[in-house]
Enzyme design. Structure first.
Site: not given
Ligand SMILES: CCCCCCCCCCC/C=C/C(=O)SCCNC(=O)CCNC(=O)[C@H](O)C(C)(C)COP(=O)(O)OP(=O)(O)OC[C@H]1O[C@@H](n2cnc3c(N)ncnc32)[C@H](O)[C@@H]1OP(=O)(O)O
Length: 302
Positions: A108, A153, A177-178
């Site tokens: 994202l 994303g 990996n947020e």
């Protein structure tokens, strides 16, 4: 068949006004030369579609340099390209890949989630949901030819596909990996990963924010095949041929059967999910971490 038609009507009805507006805008997208066989090739500034009508396949190349981050405009163009291909009976499958060397997608677009107003965050999140729904439920066979790093994303986009081929390059890694950014992968990101690699592996991967290099990605099942870099596209093509050998209606209905319960969860909670996202992303602490992360990315250069 009725179910498949119903799903298409439903997902089409979900196409956002921003997409409709862009579709009507002259000069943003448009037909380009597609050969003398009547098949049209659609281009847009950030998406290059290379049709192979004889095979019933189109290669969709993402070209939003430098890193194919999924900005609002880029998502819109991707969705429009997908819709056009779905509406053209010539095509039964698409291969999604990158035109940016070494990077499939950086995920994202962080600048869409930083320093903007709540209305923008809501619009952006709706576009991200739409990307996930439309790719996850596409009636086409969708194969990811992953020719670069694919975090967060970018990994989500790959996970919506029916099959993933990853280039065997130690620099490439894929995963959600947020948590490393201090943010939380939403439930539908999580569901997609669980559906792909199972609950235990997904829990570990999500909590630790793991980015898997090729061999590990294959072992855990985030990707289906790892091949030498120069064979990614040809492998995707031969896998596609195998998938297209299956009677389309049976394959499509099976796909819907497998995926509809997961998609329904977001469809029924879509507005609440947007509200949660806006509330979360507007927090000072989250904005600070995202700003700091973006700064770190910029400073990396020197
Ligand atoms: C209670 C529960 C509620 C839940 C609510 C929801 C919570 C929110 C959930 C949000 C989910 C988020 C998903 C995401 O996808 S976030 C994005 C994650 N992506 C990353 O971490 C990747 C970041 N980028 C990189 O690591 C590197 O750029 C990369 C390895 C991809 C490439 O490295 P390279 O050295 O080739 O390039 P640069 O780092 O120099 O980058 C070039 C320029 O691109 C800019 N950039 C990079 N990534 C992004 C991005 N994702 N978005 C926007 N811009 C990006 C980078 O800053 C450089 O810019 P400049 O040229 O201006 O310096």
């Amino acid at each position: 068949m009725a179910l498949a038609v119903g799903m298409r009507v439903l997902t089409r009805a979900l196409l956002r006004p921003w997409a409709r507006g862009l579709r009507a805008a002259p000069g943003r997208t448009g037909p380009a030369a597609g050969g003398g066989d009547g098949v049209r090739c659609f281009r847009s500034p950030r998406v290059l579609v290379e049709p192979d009508p004889a095979a019933g396949v189109a290669v969709v190349k993402m070209r939003n340099p430098p890193v194919n981050s999924l900005s609002l405009e880029f998502l819109t163009e991707l969705l429009i390209s997908l819709e056009k291909l779905e509406n053209d009976k010539t095509f039964h499958g698409i291969i999604i890949t990158s035109d940016c060397p070494g990077i499939f997608s950086a995920g994202l677009d962080l600048t869409e989630m930083c320093g903007r107003d709540p209305e923008h965050y809501a619009e952006y999140w709706k576009a991200v949901q739409e990307m996930w729904l439309r790719f996850y439920l596409s009636n086409l066979v969708v194969i990811a030819a992953i020719n670069g790093i694919s975090p967060a994303g970018g990994c989500l986009l790959s996970l919506t596909c029916d099959y993933r081929v990853l280039a065997n390059n130690p620099k490439y890694a894929i995963g959600l990996n947020e948590t490393l950014l201090g943010i939380v992968a939403p439930f539908w990101f999580k569901d997609t990963l669980v559906n792909t690699i199972g609950h235990r592996s997904a829990e570990r991967a999500l909590q630790l924010g793991l980015l898997f290099p090729p061999a590990e990605a294959l072992r855990v099942g985030v990707v289906d095949q790892v091949v030498p870099e120069d064979q990614v596209q040809s492998t995707a093509r031969s896998v596609m041929a195998q998938w297209l050998d299956i009677p389309d209606h049976a394959r499509q209905l099976t796909k819907i059967l497998m995926r509809k319960p997961t998609a329904d969860r977001l469809l029924t909670e879509r507005d609440a999910d947007i509200e949660n996202f806006v509330r979360f992303i507007c927090k000072d602490s989250i904005q600070k971490s995202l700003h700091a992360y973006l700064e770190k990315l910029k400073q990396k250069k020197g």
